[in-house]
Write a protein that holds these residues in place. Structure first.
Motif, PDB file in Angstrom:
ATOM      1  N   UNK A 238       0.839  -1.209   0.000  1.00 40.10           N
ATOM      2  CA  UNK A 238       0.000   0.000   0.000  1.00 40.10           C
ATOM      3  C   UNK A 238       0.869   1.253   0.000  1.00 40.10           C
ATOM      4  N   UNK A 239       2.013   1.203   0.682  1.00 38.74           N
ATOM      5  CA  UNK A 239       2.940   2.329   0.679  1.00 38.74           C
ATOM      6  C   UNK A 239       3.469   2.594  -0.730  1.00 38.74           C
ATOM      7  N   UNK A 240       3.718   1.523  -1.472  1.00 42.04           N
ATOM      8  CA  UNK A 240       4.193   1.670  -2.851  1.00 42.04           C
ATOM      9  C   UNK A 240       3.131   2.373  -3.696  1.00 42.04           C
ATOM     10  N   UNK A 241       1.887   1.955  -3.537  1.00 38.87           N
ATOM     11  CA  UNK A 241       0.797   2.561  -4.308  1.00 38.87           C
ATOM     12  C   UNK A 241       0.644   4.044  -3.959  1.00 38.87           C
ATOM     13  N   UNK A 242       0.704   4.379  -2.686  1.00 42.10           N
ATOM     14  CA  UNK A 242       0.608   5.780  -2.271  1.00 42.10           C
ATOM     15  C   UNK A 242       1.745   6.602  -2.873  1.00 42.10           C
ATOM     16  N   UNK A 243       2.946   6.026  -2.893  1.00 40.14           N
ATOM     17  CA  UNK A 243       4.100   6.747  -3.449  1.00 40.14           C
ATOM     18  C   UNK A 243       3.903   7.047  -4.930  1.00 40.14           C
ATOM     19  N   UNK A 244       3.328   6.095  -5.668  1.00 34.01           N
ATOM     20  CA  UNK A 244       3.089   6.301  -7.103  1.00 34.01           C
ATOM     21  C   UNK A 244       2.008   7.359  -7.317  1.00 34.01           C
ATOM     22  N   UNK A 245       0.989   7.330  -6.493  1.00 30.77           N
ATOM     23  CA  UNK A 245      -0.072   8.339  -6.605  1.00 30.77           C
ATOM     24  C   UNK A 245       0.479   9.745  -6.373  1.00 30.77           C
ATOM     25  N   UNK A 246       1.398   9.892  -5.435  1.00 30.47           N
ATOM     26  CA  UNK A 246       2.023  11.188  -5.196  1.00 30.47           C
ATOM     27  C   UNK A 246       2.817  11.649  -6.420  1.00 30.47           C
ATOM     28  N   UNK A 247       3.498  10.710  -7.065  1.00 32.23           N
ATOM     29  CA  UNK A 247       4.257  11.036  -8.279  1.00 32.23           C
ATOM     30  C   UNK A 247       3.325  11.539  -9.376  1.00 32.23           C
ATOM     31  N   UNK A 248       2.148  10.935  -9.442  1.00 28.98           N
ATOM     32  CA  UNK A 248       1.207  11.280 -10.507  1.00 28.98           C
ATOM     33  C   UNK A 248       0.533  12.629 -10.248  1.00 28.98           C
ATOM     34  N   UNK A 249       0.184  12.875  -8.985  1.00 30.34           N
ATOM     35  CA  UNK A 249      -0.540  14.098  -8.638  1.00 30.34           C
ATOM     36  C   UNK A 249       0.380  15.321  -8.613  1.00 30.34           C
ATOM     37  N   UNK A 250       1.634  15.103  -8.159  1.00 30.72           N
ATOM     38  CA  UNK A 250       2.584  16.217  -8.039  1.00 30.72           C
ATOM     39  C   UNK A 250       3.836  15.925  -8.884  1.00 30.72           C
ATOM     40  N   UNK A 251       3.739  15.982 -10.203  1.00 28.48           N
ATOM     41  CA  UNK A 251       4.850  15.561 -11.074  1.00 28.48           C
ATOM     42  C   UNK A 251       6.103  16.417 -10.985  1.00 28.48           C
ATOM     43  N   UNK A 252       5.997  17.681 -10.545  1.00 27.36           N
ATOM     44  CA  UNK A 252       7.158  18.561 -10.526  1.00 27.36           C
ATOM     45  C   UNK A 252       7.483  19.107  -9.138  1.00 27.36           C
ATOM     46  N   UNK A 253       6.895  18.520  -8.107  1.00 27.51           N
ATOM     47  CA  UNK A 253       7.173  18.948  -6.740  1.00 27.51           C
ATOM     48  C   UNK A 253       8.335  18.135  -6.175  1.00 27.51           C
ATOM     49  N   UNK A 254       9.436  18.805  -5.872  1.00 28.84           N
ATOM     50  CA  UNK A 254      10.605  18.122  -5.328  1.00 28.84           C
ATOM     51  C   UNK A 254      10.293  17.555  -3.948  1.00 28.84           C
ATOM     52  N   UNK A 255       9.496  18.283  -3.154  1.00 28.19           N
ATOM     53  CA  UNK A 255       9.126  17.801  -1.825  1.00 28.19           C
ATOM     54  C   UNK A 255       8.322  16.511  -1.916  1.00 28.19           C
ATOM     55  N   UNK A 256       7.303  16.488  -2.768  1.00 31.50           N
ATOM     56  CA  UNK A 256       6.482  15.285  -2.917  1.00 31.50           C
ATOM     57  C   UNK A 256       7.279  14.141  -3.536  1.00 31.50           C
ATOM     58  N   UNK A 257       8.205  14.483  -4.428  1.00 30.85           N
ATOM     59  CA  UNK A 257       9.070  13.462  -5.004  1.00 30.85           C
ATOM     60  C   UNK A 257       9.917  12.812  -3.912  1.00 30.85           C
ATOM     61  N   UNK A 258      10.437  13.607  -2.999  1.00 31.63           N
ATOM     62  CA  UNK A 258      11.257  13.091  -1.902  1.00 31.63           C
ATOM     63  C   UNK A 258      10.439  12.179  -0.992  1.00 31.63           C
ATOM     64  N   UNK A 259       9.211  12.613  -0.672  1.00 38.05           N
ATOM     65  CA  UNK A 259       8.330  11.788   0.153  1.00 38.05           C
ATOM     66  C   UNK A 259       8.007  10.482  -0.565  1.00 38.05           C
TER      67      UNK A 259
END
Length: 395
Positions: free
Chosen positions: A282-303
Motif C-alpha cells: 500500500x505504501x508503494x501505491x501511495x508513493x506512485x499516486x504522489x508522483x502522478x498528482x505532483x509531477x514537478x514537486x521536489x518535496x512530494x518526489x522526496x516523500x
C-alpha cells in the motif's frame, strides 16, 4: 574437506565486497542521459543498458547462484569478480551503444557474487548467524542505494566513463582480498549440474508460498527499477533540467527508506505476514499516486521516494521470512528461485518504463507504475486467501 577458519576481517570484507559488486547493476541509472548524449543513442536505446544489466543479473541468479552448493565458493566468486573487472574496464572505453549494452549484460552476470556471499556468510558463521547475515545484507543494500549517488557525482565531476573505471579498480581490489581471506567451504551437493538446476526448479512446483513470494517480488522490484530509470529522463527534462549528480542525490533518500524497512520485519517475526505485506505494498501505491498528482514537486518526489523504498525493501524482508521457513537445507536454491524472479521483474519493469516514457512521457510512465503496484497488491490478496497462515505444506 572441512571449512577452513576465517579471519576476523572476513565478514566485513564480505559485506563491502557484496556492496561493491551489486552496485554495478545500478550505476547506469542516473547517467543514462549522459550515455545517450555521448553515443548519439535514443532514450530507448540507452534504457536497454539498464535493462540488460538487470537481465544479466537475473539469469546469473538462476544459472550461477546454485553452483554455490556444488563448487568451491571462493574460486567461483573470484572468477566472477574477475569477469566483472574486465567488463567494467572495457565499458569505460566503449564507444558504441551496442557494445555498451553487451558489456552491461556481462556486468550483470559478473555481479552475481553479491548473492553468493550472502548465504556463504550464514554457512561459515556459528552462534551469530543472524547478525552475520544482517551485516552482509546491509552491505548489499548500501551498494544498491548508494550507487546512484556515487554515479551522479562522479559523472558530473569527471565524466560518466570514470564511473565504470573507478568501479573496475574497486572490484579488482576486492577480488584480490577475497582470494586472500575467504575460507574454503566444502560443497554439499554431489549431483551433476543439470540435477542441481532440476532440484531448484522442483522447488517452484513444490511450494506455493515460494511461487507467491517470487511473483510479488518481481512486481514490486519491477516497479522500483522502472521508477528509477524513468526518473532520470523526467528530472533531466524540462522544467527541472537536473544534472546527473542532483539526480543521484535522491538515492540518499532511498538509503533512509532502507534503514526504516527492517521495522516491518517484526510483523513477519510475529506471524503477521499478510498484514505486513498489505502495509508495504500500500505504501508503494501511495508513493506512485504522489508522483502522478505532483509531477514537478521536489518535496512530494522526496516523500514518494522514501515511501517507495520502504515499501519495496520491507516487502523483500517479509518475503525472505516466508521462503526461508520452507526448507532448512535448501536456502541457497530457494534464494535462487526468488532472486531470479526478482531481477527478471526488474528487467521487464525497466523495459516497460522506458517504453512508457517514449510513448507518453512521465504521465504514461506513472500510469504503468500504478498498474504494476496494483497487481502486486492483488498478489498479496491472492496469497492471503490461498495461504492464510505461513505454512510449509506442499501444493
Amino acid at each position: 574437506m572441512k571449512t577452513t577458519p576465517y579471519h576476523p576481517f572476513t565478514i566485513p570484507l564480505m559485506a563491502i565486497s557484496a556492496g561493491v559488486t551489486v552496485a554495478n547493476i545500478y550505476y547506469n541509472q542516473p547517467i543514462l542521459n549522459d550515455i545517450s548524449a555521448a553515443t548519439g543513442a535514443t532514450a530507448g536505446e540507452a534504457g536497454r543498458v539498464s535493462t540488460l544489466a538487470q537481465l544479466g543479473y537475473g539469469l546469473g541468479m538462476f544459472f550461477i547462484l546454485p553452483l554455490g552448493d556444488k563448487l568451491d565458493r571462493r574460486k567461483l566468486i573470484t572468477a566472477l569478480t574477475s569477469l566483472l573487472f574486465v567488463s567494467l574496464l572495457l565499458l569505460s572505453i566503449a564507444r558504441s551503444i551496442q557494445l555498451i549494452c553487451l558489456l552491461s549484460f556481462l556486468v550483470g552476470i559478473g555481479s552475481t557474487p553479491a548473492q553468493i556471499l550472502l548465504p556463504m556468510s550464514a554457512t561459515i558463521s556459528t552462534g551469530d548467524r543472524g547478525k552475520t547475515v544482517g551485516r552482509v545484507f546491509a552491505g548489499i543494500l548500501i551498494g544498491i542505494l548508494g550507487a546512484r549517488v556515487v554515479a551522479g557525482v562522479v559523472s558530473d565531476l569527471l565524466g560518466w566513463r570514470y564511473v565504470f573505471a573507478i568501479s573496475a579498480l574497486l572490484v579488482l581490489t576486492v577480488t584480490i582480498l577475497l582470494h586472500r581471506y575467504l575460507p574454503v567451504v566444502p560443497p554439499k551437493f554431489r549431483g551433476s549440474y543439470p540435477q542441481l538446476l532440476l532440484s531448484t526448479v522442483k522447488l517452484i512446483g513444490e511450494y506455493s508460498v515460494l511461487r507467491q513470494a517470487a511473483l510479488l517480488g518481481a512486481f514490486t522490484f519491477g516497479t522500483f527499477c522502472s521508477f528509477w530509470t524513468t526518473l532520470t529522463f523526467h528530472l533531466s527534462a524540462a522544467p527541472l533540467h537536473y544534472s546527473a549528480s542532483r539526480i543521484g542525490l535522491f538515492g540518499l533518500i532511498a538509503i533512509g527508506g532502507a534503514l526504516a524497512a527492517p521495522a516491518f520485519g517484526k510483523l513477519a517475526d510475529k506471524g503477521q505476514i499478510y498484514k505486513s505485506l498489505l502495509l508495504t505494498v500500500s505504501m508503494i501505491i501511495v508513493s506512485v499516486l504522489l508522483l502522478k498528482i505532483f509531477p514537478h514537486s521536489v518535496l512530494m518526489l522526496s516523500v514518494s521516494i522514501f515511501l517507495l523504498d520502504v515499501g519495496v525493501q520491507a516487502t523483500q524482508i517479509t518475503n525472505f521470512t516466508r521462503i526461508y521457513s520452507l526448507h532448512e537445507h535448501a536456502h541457497s536454491r530457494l534464494n535462487t528461485v526468488y532472486m531470479t524472479a526478482y531481477f527478471i521483474g526488474a528487467a521487464i519493469g525497466t523495459s516497460c518504463g522506458v517504453a512508457a516514457w517514449q510513448y507518453g512521457g512521465w504521465d504514461m510512465a506513472t500510469w504503468q507504475l500504478l498498474l504494476w503496484s496494483v497487481i502486486a497488491l492483488g498478489i498479496v490478496g491472492w496469497s492471503a486467501n490461498t495461504q492464510p497462515r505461513m505454512m510449509t505444506a506442499k501444493r
